[in-house]
Enzyme design. Structure first.
Site, short mmCIF file in Angstrom:
data_model
loop_
_atom_site.label_atom_id
_atom_site.label_comp_id
_atom_site.label_asym_id
_atom_site.label_seq_id
_atom_site.Cartn_x
_atom_site.Cartn_y
_atom_site.Cartn_z
CE1 TYR A 74 -4.31 58.77 32.05
CE2 TYR A 74 -4.74 59.81 29.92
CZ TYR A 74 -5.01 58.81 30.84
OH TYR A 74 -5.94 57.85 30.57
CG PHE A 126 3.14 32.42 21.33
CD1 PHE A 126 4.20 31.67 21.81
CD2 PHE A 126 2.57 33.37 22.15
CE1 PHE A 126 4.69 31.86 23.09
CE2 PHE A 126 3.05 33.57 23.44
CZ PHE A 126 4.12 32.82 23.91
CB THR A 127 0.10 30.15 24.47
OG1 THR A 127 1.06 31.16 24.82
CG2 THR A 127 0.79 28.79 24.54
CG ASP A 217 4.80 37.23 17.63
OD1 ASP A 217 5.61 37.99 18.21
OD2 ASP A 217 4.20 36.31 18.21
CE LYS A 260 8.22 37.04 25.86
NZ LYS A 260 7.23 36.74 24.84
NE ARG A 384 5.59 27.51 25.48
CZ ARG A 384 4.64 28.16 26.16
NH1 ARG A 384 3.66 27.49 26.74
NH2 ARG A 384 4.65 29.46 26.29
CG PHE A 451 0.61 27.03 29.62
CD1 PHE A 451 -0.29 27.32 28.60
CD2 PHE A 451 1.56 27.96 29.94
CE1 PHE A 451 -0.23 28.53 27.92
CE2 PHE A 451 1.65 29.18 29.27
CZ PHE A 451 0.74 29.45 28.26
C1 LIG Z 1 5.78 36.27 24.81
C2 LIG Z 1 5.23 36.17 23.46
C3 LIG Z 1 4.02 36.79 23.12
C4 LIG Z 1 3.14 37.48 24.14
O1 LIG Z 1 3.75 38.54 24.74
P1 LIG Z 1 3.51 38.95 26.28
O2 LIG Z 1 4.40 40.14 26.43
O3 LIG Z 1 3.93 37.80 27.12
O4 LIG Z 1 2.09 39.30 26.44
C5 LIG Z 1 3.61 36.69 21.81
N1 LIG Z 1 4.32 36.02 20.89
C6 LIG Z 1 5.47 35.40 21.18
C7 LIG Z 1 6.21 34.66 20.13
C8 LIG Z 1 5.97 35.45 22.48
O5 LIG Z 1 7.10 34.81 22.77
#
Ligand SMILES: *Cc1c(COP(=O)(O)O)cnc(C)c1O
Length: 460
Positions: A74, A126-127, A217, A260, A384, A451
């Site tokens: 933990y 970004f969303t 980011d 990613k 998108r 979406f």
């Molecule tokens: C995917 C993504 C996020 C959010 O990350 P999650 O792991 O899906 O929560 C933030 N910024 C960008 C540019 C992304 O592509």
């Protein structure tokens, strides 16, 4: 004779996962049941899945071996310390707070840094990022260069910040109302377009002048670094790892979706050079994610991530990664299909305003096209455009983005060149019958990030 060297993958395949083919009748039924939203399709009904590059990566044998070294304590798991040192070594940041994925880091950082009434400039929204800024009381302001919104422009760094737009905002609202500038590398919503090192340096200078921090980011930082290497003369002899490191040193805090760039299936983190922010974030992570040495990840996931970070900054890996995307993009261009140019790093983006010029944005053309591509041959892509852009917080009207796109996103190390050929042929077949395609209307519209879960029906 001079020949461009092939982008062939620097790996071979050890294990395979079978794909399932379906009939057109099956797919018409499946997409109807999914409310014409590719997010609501079942994976078993999909042949080639290019919905997203998020968490869909294939891990290496070394990463899988790392999974067996999971220390599921933990507190104080040794995998956390490995992760921390990998982030310090490759990304330069001093302090690390693990989270379950990128949005966990965005949530914590937004709540930590943003006050009610603040403005957060960024190189396109970004969303999830924008939503967390808004939930913390802030307002996002787009300061990306105009070229990013222009599908015709071949500008090599469409992720750049327009310094005039940024400085105008600073002068208009005052630096005190801007807790940070949010910079994405390889800007997702612009089509995987990079920011240049020169622009980043200029941004650092401008923000230093006003005492404004930069949040990075860094979801696709290695992909961005590749474009700097091949497009910015000064960096042609640098390694991707060196460029990644330098990008990070120009920023103060970072959020990472490890699903990613770092080639794992789940995970994320927040990183910072600021001890105060670190302490506050550590305190918040225990409320929302988990203890500050696992933050929602299992020990084995942190181990796979630590190894993935190192693999993700290797030149040979990124060259093949971006090479595959370029291959698909060029194939579509050869077919005469309208796509965003230059071709991005993680996907190819169809320009739907040109693909379906007879459909108005009110009938959700990109949503419609993604459904048609699925029906054609079981290839899953995503919208998108106006659906992703959501509604305006004040007026309640749709946000109407300039870009109405279908994103064809390529998972890392998963599909072959022959799969890319099938995808290109599938889209070409839809292109042939484009004039017969009609739009969609909402039958269900969720309040947040609509979406993901929205449902539609066809317009007859
Ligand atoms: C995917 C993504 C996020 C959010 O990350 P999650 O792991 O899906 O929560 C933030 N910024 C960008 C540019 C992304 O592509």
């Amino acid at each position: 004779m001079h020949r461009e060297k092939s982008w062939a993958e620097p790996w071979k395949i050890k294990m395979v996962e079978h794909l399932r083919m379906t009939t057109k009748e099956d797919r018409i039924e499946a997409i109807k049941e999914a409310g014409y939203n590719t997010f609501l399709l079942k994976s078993k009904d999909v042949y080639i899945d290019l919905l997203t590059d998020s968490g869909t990566n294939a891990m290496s044998d070394v990463q899988w071996a790392g999974m067996m070294l999971g220390d599921e304590a933990y507190a104080g798991s040794r995998n956390f310390y490995h992760l921390e040192s990998a982030i310090q070594k490759y990304y330069s940041y001093k302090y690390v707070v693990p989270t379950h994925q990128g949005r966990g880091a965005e949530h914590i950082l937004s709540q930590t840094l943003i006050q009610e009434g603040d403005f957060i400039p960024g190189n396109m929204y970004f969303t999830t990022t924008r939503l967390h800024q808004e939930l913390a009381g802030g307002t996002f302001v787009d300061v990306i260069v105009d070229e990013a919104h222009d599908t015709e422009s071949e500008f090599p760094f469409k992720g750049n910040v327009d310094m005039n737009k940024l400085e105008d905002l600073i002068k208009r609202v005052g630096p005190d109302k801007i807790p940070y500038v949010c910079i994405a590398t390889s800007v997702n919503m612009a089509g995987g377009q990079p920011i240049s090192m020169a622009n980043l340096k200029e941004l650092r200078e401008l923000t230093n002048k006003y005492g404004i921090p930069i949040v990075h980011d860094m979801t696709r930082v290695a992909e961005n670094a590749w474009f700097i290497k091949v497009r910015e003369k000064e960096y042609e002899n640098h390694t991707v790892a060196q460029i990644v490191y330098e990008i990070c040193t120009l920023t103060d805090h970072a959020t990472m979706s490890a699903k990613k760039d770092p080639i794992v299936n789940i995970g994320g983190f927040l990183a910072t050079n600021d001890e105060e922010v670190y302490k506050k974030s550590q305190n918040m992570v225990v409320i929302y994610e988990g203890l500050h040495t696992y933050g929602g990840m299992a020990g084995r996931d942190m181990e796979a991530l630590s190894i993935g970070i190192e693999e993700s900054v290797q030149d040979a890996h990124i060259r093949a990664r971006v090479g595959q995307t370029t291959y698909l993009g060029e194939k579509l261009i050869d077919y005469g299909i309208p796509i965003i140019r230059p071709i991005g790093s993680h996907g190819v983006f169809l320009d739907v305003k040109k693909f379906l010029p007879h459909l108005s944005q009110d009938v959700f053309p990109a949503q419609t096209l993604a459904a048609e591509i699925y029906i054609q041959n079981g290839v899953r892509t995503m919208e998108r455009g106006i659906v992703s852009a959501g509604r305006n917080k004040e007026t309640g009207d749709h946000n109407r983005p300039n870009l109405e796109l279908v994103r064809i996103t390529i998972p890392r190390r998963v599909y072959t060149q022959a799969h890319m050929d099938v995808v290109a042929e599938c889209i070409d077949d839809v292109f042939e019958r484009r004039e017969k395609i009609k739009g969609l209307k909402f039958t269900y519209e969720p309040e947040h990030l609509r979406f993901f879960q929205a449902r539609f029906k066809t317009i007859d």
